[in-house]
Design an enzyme around this catalytic site. Structure first.
Site, short mmCIF file in Angstrom:
data_model
loop_
_atom_site.label_atom_id
_atom_site.label_comp_id
_atom_site.label_asym_id
_atom_site.label_seq_id
_atom_site.Cartn_x
_atom_site.Cartn_y
_atom_site.Cartn_z
CB CYS A 42 -0.88 0.06 1.24
SG CYS A 42 -1.75 -1.46 1.60
NE ARG A 130 -1.41 -8.33 -5.73
CZ ARG A 130 -2.42 -7.98 -4.95
NH1 ARG A 130 -3.00 -6.80 -5.10
NH2 ARG A 130 -2.87 -8.77 -4.01
CD GLU A 175 -12.88 3.73 -13.94
OE1 GLU A 175 -11.81 3.49 -13.32
OE2 GLU A 175 -13.69 2.82 -14.27
N GLY A 239 -7.61 -3.39 -11.86
CA GLY A 239 -8.17 -4.39 -10.96
C GLY A 239 -7.26 -5.58 -10.76
CB THR A 267 -10.31 -24.37 1.68
OG1 THR A 267 -9.62 -25.57 2.02
CG2 THR A 267 -9.33 -23.20 1.67
CB SER A 268 -14.37 -27.22 0.38
OG SER A 268 -13.48 -27.28 -0.73
N PRO A 270 -9.97 -30.54 3.94
CG PRO A 270 -10.66 -32.62 4.74
CD PRO A 270 -10.54 -31.82 3.48
CG ASP A 277 -5.83 -9.16 -1.80
OD1 ASP A 277 -6.30 -8.86 -0.68
OD2 ASP A 277 -5.14 -8.37 -2.47
CB VAL A 324 -9.06 5.60 4.89
CG1 VAL A 324 -7.83 4.93 5.46
CG2 VAL A 324 -8.89 7.11 4.92
#
Lengths: 450, 450
Positions: A42, A130, A175, A239, A267-268, A270, A277, A324
């Site tokens: 950030c 990134r 945009e 994005g 997660t599904s 085990p 993200d 913010v």
């Protein structure tokens, strides 16, 4: 207990640190593609704009720091396979390949920038952002450039645009949608931010899609809609897509957006958790699944996952997407739904609005503040947006709390706020906006009664 | 409807303005002893320290402004009698005397400075501070002085001390109790503020009472405890006593502290309301009657009284005494009970504490922030104190809301806060303090179980 964590971002590393906090003996390994760990992505735009001195400053820990806490970090290492039946992952680091067993696996693979499928995105001088390395490359290229086009007017796009502007470039932001920050701000509030950016010298083009990027090896021109812009570089801030490939390979259920997890971040499959993200969350207002690609959300999810992994009990609550940003002197933030997203979800609303000041009006440095508060027709607050040159973040937090507690605008209007001339108005702008919402609600309900 | 309001401070004038908002035809008269109306007494110290340029700046409206809104103001006028049987008040303005009838009377007489009953308080150069005129006199005297003693280390005392320091005086603050800001801060938090004041050059003497002031016509020396301090002036900031004489004359019930009102701000006498520093309120945590001598409370009470007078329906809720002050660069605030006041009320508590930063740690200008959160043994938050060089006020407001909603530290620790490196840490200091409170609570409860 052997814990393997895939991903060295906020989600992965916070999970590692938190597990260590609760379990001194766990064998923890973090595997990351990245060269650096524990930096603040950030903060990249703030290095570019010169507010933070160097990229080194935003690296908060080295792999050695983690080693000292008995957490192994494999950098520049790619996980190639996940095998839940035998509970191992395979990886490759340059020529070296290996396999690590796990008792618990945490997938914190984050997201990758979405690259629009148009001509010219592979030219030199076209960047996505990134990692810290991306930031360094962009800064390097920008130092030899005169003009830039940033495609996408979300937070990252705008923050990068301002960074480039401060490096001396001529900057255009484009945009596709008819407003900036479409995810978090309504058009009226976005217009205030846009006006500030334009005052600073950033050109903003709305409602036009990226058509193509042209040039001979390197970027020369960008076509957006019918407009052609000369540019030495392009940032694609269009994005981020969740990195769910490894999770899918492991057989984890995924949804429309990303990896599905329960409220314990499982997660599904085990013994496989996922955070950050790359996971889907629930929206606290609509109840629907959504994404919350925020560093703060990743850190909170990491804590929940770590507690559960360490045998404690914790749940991650549905999100309000409290966010913010600060660009130059301007802070803006949002929490909950906007008026637009509320209507899209079939929720009828009134919006209390107030333009006021951040301090007593005679106090030097009192800044304009704009507050917009979204309430459903029962008066329940479901969203809030604030723009001002100071003291926005904490007011967003106040509103996050008000929304999470299910408060109505009438209840909020009666709440006790602090006051001193150098730091606030005798009636806070939030209270004034809540009162405005109450008035509008009354009018709507009177009309209904007629 | 004829409304007469006694008092031209925040309570009186806000009542007048709010009645006008809801009732265009009401005949409204405000009677005040003061020469000025609608100024901000809280701002007097900030004029003295030079942050606000002049006393004129803190006058927000003139009597003419009110006249334009059809509100009559009688300045420098003393109300001499209140006669509820015939519904009139009598007044005197210099030689002129008169009587005004009312349908509704509002008593907003505020408070007067308490003057300790010791020798020398009537010497020239001894001041109390309540009105703008007091501020002007103090500033005038200070401009010819070299040293000052401020008696009383509450908010007003400390703010005035800093103002005098900035005017170039040598300043000593003396406090009878063993800490500064005893009403709002616990000793550990008060010590942080004291350290800042001492760094700036203010001498602080604790645990010693004012014995006497001596001098030949004007102040020369101040005796506190066994200590003798040379001084050209003295400010008595030893608290404010509610002005309840007129209310008592009218037959209104009064309590231990001040005038009793119900939650609609009505006194025990029909058609007489009271608001501001002259009334008693209820403490939201203990349920006991208390005082809330804050401008923000007066303004909120005024709104409630005005709505009820105008035929609407409103109630004033029990208070948390949310307060904030800024002295130099240091902000400090408090809401709810302190650890000390909780124990005095027989409430057992744990205190979550955290020293953290106001921004990401690599961000230039990140300031230390100290948060102390008081919780009862069920985890319910009942108070919070914060000290930092920025962004305290809004955090106090967040905590005011959390307390008013009955939140526990565990619930708060799970709340979603916003984050961006220039304005916050990825986990807010409030959340960290809440987590600390949870840990301490666990230890206390484990001990109990043993």
């Amino acid at each position: 207990m052997r814990v393997v964590i895939i991903g060295g971002g906020a989600g992965g590393l916070s999970t590692a640190s938190n597990i260590r906090k609760y379990d001194k003996d766990a064998d923890i390994t973090v595997i990351t593609r990245d060269k650096h760990v524990a930096y603040s992505p950030c903060a990249i735009p703030y290095v570019m704009c010169g507010e933070v001195e160097s990229f080194d400053d935003i690296i908060m820990h080295t792999p050695e720091d983690y080693r000292d806490r008995n957490i192994k970090i494999l950098t520049e290492t790619e996980v190639e396979g996940v095998f839940p039946e035998k509970k191992t992952v395979t990886y490759r680091r340059g020529e070296e390949a290996g396999e690590i067993p796990y008792d618990v696996l945490v997938i914190a693979t984050g997201g990758s920038p979405f690259i629009p499928p148009v001509e010219g995105v592979d030219l030199e001088g076209v960047f996505t952002i990134r990692s810290l390395t991306d930031g360094e490359k962009i800064a390097e290229w920008a130092s030899k450039s005169k003009s830039a086009v940033v495609v996408g007017a979300g937070l990252i796009g705008l923050e990068m645009a301002y960074g480039l502007l401060r490096m001396g470039l001529e900057v255009t932001v484009t945009e596709m949608l008819p407003q900036i920050v479409p995810r978090s701000l309504d058009p009226d509030m976005a217009a205030i931010v846009q006006e500030y950016l334009e005052e600073k010298g950033i050109r903003v083009i709305l409602g036009k899609a990226l058509e193509r990027i042209t040039g001979d090896e390197r970027v020369e021109r960008v076509m957006v809609g019918d407009e052609c812009i000369d540019a030495d570089m392009v940032i694609l801030a269009t994005g981020v897509r969740p990195e769910k490939k490894l999770a899918e390979m492991a057989g984890c259920e995924t949804g429309q957006w990303a990896v599905r997890v329960n409220e314990r971040m499982q997660t599904s499959v085990p013994d496989i958790y996922a955070v950050g993200d790359c996971v889907e969350v629930h929206d606290a207002i609509t109840g629907f699944r959504t994404q919350s690609p925020l560093g703060s959300a990743a850190v909170r999810q990491a804590k929940v996952a770590a507690k559960n992994i360490a045998g404690m009990d914790a749940v991650f609550r549905p999100v309000l997407n409290a966010m913010v940003s600060k660009i130059g002197e301007l802070e803006f933030g949002s929490v909950g739904l906007t008026e637009v997203t509320a209507l899209q979800n079939g929720i009828k609303v009134v919006s209390g609005k107030k333009r006021a000041l951040t301090k007593a009006r005679y106090y030097p440095g009192a800044e304009r503040i704009d507050v917009k508060m979204i309430c459903d027709l029962n008066g329940r607050i479901i969203g809030c947006q604030i723009v001002a040159k100071e003291r926005v973040a904490e007011r967003i937090d106040t509103m996050s709390l008000a929304i999470s507690q299910g408060m109505t605008c009438a209840e909020l209007a009666e709440t006790e706020f602090s006051y001193a001339p150098p730091v606030s108005m005798v009636i806070d702008p939030i209270i004034l906006a809540a009162e405005d919402a109450c008035e509008k609600l009354k009018r709507v309900n009177n009309k209904k009664a007629e």
